[in-house]
Every structure is written in C-alpha cells, then in structure tokens.
Design an enzyme around this catalytic site. Structure first.
Site, mmCIF file in Angstrom:
data_model
loop_
_atom_site.group_PDB
_atom_site.id
_atom_site.type_symbol
_atom_site.label_atom_id
_atom_site.label_comp_id
_atom_site.label_asym_id
_atom_site.label_seq_id
_atom_site.Cartn_x
_atom_site.Cartn_y
_atom_site.Cartn_z
ATOM 1 N N SER A 126 0.753 -1.124 0.120
ATOM 2 C CA SER A 126 0.121 -0.047 0.051
ATOM 3 C C SER A 126 1.084 1.400 0.518
ATOM 4 O O SER A 126 2.107 1.514 0.727
ATOM 5 C CB SER A 126 -0.754 -0.040 0.950
ATOM 6 O OG SER A 126 -1.805 1.477 0.804
ATOM 7 N N HIS B 125 -2.541 6.902 -4.270
ATOM 8 C CA HIS B 125 -2.426 5.960 -4.436
ATOM 9 C C HIS B 125 -2.587 5.161 -5.110
ATOM 10 O O HIS B 125 -2.995 4.723 -5.331
ATOM 11 C CB HIS B 125 -3.731 6.599 -3.551
ATOM 12 C CG HIS B 125 -4.143 6.041 -2.518
ATOM 13 N ND1 HIS B 125 -5.040 4.576 -3.369
ATOM 14 C CD2 HIS B 125 -3.715 4.549 -1.502
ATOM 15 C CE1 HIS B 125 -5.438 3.270 -2.601
ATOM 16 N NE2 HIS B 125 -4.454 3.142 -1.400
ATOM 17 N N ASN C 28 -2.505 0.519 -4.432
ATOM 18 C CA ASN C 28 -2.301 -0.535 -3.330
ATOM 19 C C ASN C 28 -3.124 -2.607 -3.643
ATOM 20 O O ASN C 28 -4.090 -2.519 -4.525
ATOM 21 C CB ASN C 28 -3.771 -0.482 -2.400
ATOM 22 C CG ASN C 28 -3.817 -1.457 -1.285
ATOM 23 O OD1 ASN C 28 -5.105 -2.905 -1.123
ATOM 24 N ND2 ASN C 28 -3.545 -2.116 0.091
ATOM 25 N N HIS D 151 -19.767 13.341 3.493
ATOM 26 C CA HIS D 151 -20.489 14.233 4.815
ATOM 27 C C HIS D 151 -20.192 15.736 3.588
ATOM 28 O O HIS D 151 -20.996 16.608 3.977
ATOM 29 C CB HIS D 151 -19.595 14.755 5.746
ATOM 30 C CG HIS D 151 -17.907 13.846 6.029
ATOM 31 N ND1 HIS D 151 -17.469 12.401 5.355
ATOM 32 C CD2 HIS D 151 -17.046 15.451 5.633
ATOM 33 C CE1 HIS D 151 -16.128 13.382 5.129
ATOM 34 N NE2 HIS D 151 -16.121 14.773 5.035
ATOM 35 N N GLY E 107 -4.470 -4.572 15.313
ATOM 36 C CA GLY E 107 -4.032 -4.243 15.650
ATOM 37 C C GLY E 107 -2.203 -4.269 14.906
ATOM 38 O O GLY E 107 -1.175 -4.371 15.613
ATOM 39 N N GLY E 108 -1.765 -3.557 14.368
ATOM 40 C CA GLY E 108 -1.146 -3.100 13.160
ATOM 41 C C GLY E 108 -0.025 -2.319 13.352
ATOM 42 O O GLY E 108 -0.288 -1.083 14.352
#
Length: 303
Positions: free
Chosen positions: A95, A109, A111, A178, A261-262
């Site tokens: 990524s 970007h 990935n 939003h 929990g990376g």
C-alpha cells in the site's frame, strides 16, 4: 467462489519486488532516499515500511509491505462477509501514498492485496483487491486522460467490462459522503475478486501494481517543477484536508490496520505532513480553484 488455494509464497515474492521497483522509480524522480523500518506484529506477522519525507519532489511518501495473520478476522473484514466471522486469516499487500511538494503535482495512492480466511476442515476462502487513484489539486485534462487510459489498458486483457466496472467502483468508493464530493479523479478499485481463479487474479494484481507507477511517474515528472506561489500552496493544503478526512473516516485499509493491531506509524503514513482546514472556505468566484472543483471533482468519463 474459487476453491483453488492461492500460492502465498509467490505473491509475497512479487509484492516485495513491487515495493522495491516503485521505490526505485520514485527515487529517480526525487533524488532522495526512503527510510526503511521492519516491524513485527505481536499477534502474528509484520512488515517492511519505507517512507521518504521532505525530499526535493516528494514531501511525504510511503510504500509499505505487510503480511499479517491472526486467529480471528476483524469486524472490518467481515462487514460484507458475515459468514466468515470467527475464521483465522492471512492478509498480505503493498500500500502506498505519495504527496508531492508541488501543488501542481497530484497525490497518488495504490494498493494490491490478498486475503485468506481459514477454518479447520473447510476449504480456505480467498480474494484479492486493490487499485489506484489520483488526487490532483489543480486540474490538467491531459493528466486525467492519460491516467485513465493507462487504467483501461491494464484492464482490457481481462475483459472489456473490467475497466468500466472498476472505474465506477473507484468513483463510488473514494467519495466523501459528508462533503458530497469525490476525493479526486479516481482510477480503479476492486475487492472480493476470486471468480477468475488464482492464476488470473494474481496476473491482475501484478498488472495493477506495475501499471500504477507506469501511469504516475510521467505525470509527476511533468508537474514537479511547475512554478507556484503561496496561493497554490494554501489551496493544496486545504484540499489535502479532504484526503485526511477520507482516510480517517472511510478507508477500509486504515480501519483494518487499526482493528488488527498493526503498526500505527505505518498505517497512518498515508497522511501528509502539512494540511489545513479553513472554516467555511469558499474559493473566489470564477477562479482557477473554483473551476477545478466544478470541472474535475465530479464523476466523469475521461476516456
């Protein structure tokens, strides 16, 4: 679903070489170097993070490889697949996010990833996903057309329906509900792909991963030395705020990384060093900035 188990060893070799290749191409444009950190995850797995900060061209760029595994899929991975809840998993991918210094050079970007969900006594369930997208701050039609032409060319060997499908998915995914606006001008986005079988799916993520840098490097080279001033810099920082909002509120990869929990520093490397939020900002009427928002920040066909 395909029942053929993926060759994770081959995927890992490719992903590590992809990380190397993309970093080499970006260093060629910037002249600087990436800092590398290897890390281990207590619950299983780890990764190799590379970050380039305050370069001559790239203000903040990260290219990360990770391979993590655990005994239970996190909620973000089972939200669309509740039948997989409770399975053990492996997730592997590259990524990256590149934030150039020059406001005329777009953020990008990309990935590519593979997931495997396993349960004793049952055939593993696997899928691949990924894509790439472009977030300009000043619009150039030729850049957008070139970006999407490359995306279409990558997809065509896999079927004429692939580019329109994954282009629309990208437009729909990278959308700030939003704000009622897209994050940028899109590209490709796909997930839960396994119906082609492993070999063809693997070929596709290889094409997307290598195709990203082939599409982005010429645009970066073309825009990185464009003269700019304080006005352009301020607009870039304002628009970067939208990027941050998306990544922290909606991005599946960010949510998955935090839920599993990376390594937080690696997960949040996608955020630029400098960003600005201005209360009720309004671009000047008929300015370059207002026309950019009107003409480029809407889902449209570029090729």
């Amino acid at each position: 679903m395909s029942s053929l188990s993926p060759d994770l060893a081959a995927v890992k070799v490719f992903l590590l070489s992809l990380q190397d290749h993309i970093c080499q191409q970006l260093v060629a444009e910037d002249g600087g170097s990436f800092r590398e950190d290897t890390w281990q995850r207590a619950e299983g797995g780890g990764g190799r993070s590379r970050v380039l900060e305050n370069g001559t061209v790239i203000e903040k760029g990260g290219v990360n490889f990770s391979h993590v595994y655990g005994g239970k899929l996190p909620p973000s991975a089972t939200a669309h697949r509740p039948e997989l809840a409770g399975r053990s998993f492996q997730a592997m991918g590259v990524s990256l996010v590149i934030h150039p210094k020059n406001p005329y050079a777009p953020t990008s970007h990309a990935n590519v990833r593979i997931f495997v969900a396993e349960k004793e006594g049952e055939t593993p369930v696997w899928w691949v996903g990924g894509g790439f997208d472009l977030t300009p701050y000043y619009g150039f039609v030729e850049d957008c057309q070139e970006w999407h032409s490359n995306a279409k060319a990558i997809c065509e060997p896999f079927g004429v329906e692939v580019y329109p499908k994954y282009k629309k998915w990208c437009d729909d995914y990278f959308y700030l509900k939003h704000r009622q606006e897209p994050r940028g001008i899109g590209g490709l986005f796909f997930d839960d792909l396994n119906e082609w079988g492993f070999d063809r799916c693997f070929d596709f993520i290889k094409a997307v991963g290598m195709g990203y840098i082939q599409a982005y490097q010429p645009i970066l080279a073309r825009r990185k030395n464009t003269p700019y001033g304080e006005r352009e810099r301020n607009f870039q920082l304002y628009r970067r705020g939208r990027y941050v909002e998306f990544n922290l509120v909606y991005d599946r990869g960010t949510i998955f990384g935090l839920q599993t929990g990376g390594r937080t520093e690696s997960i949040l490397m996608s955020l630029p060093n400098l960003v600005a939020w201005h209360y009720d900002y309004q671009a000047e009427t008929d300015s370059v900035e207002s026309r950019f928002v009107q003409d480029f920040l809407s889902a449209r066909e570029w090729v």
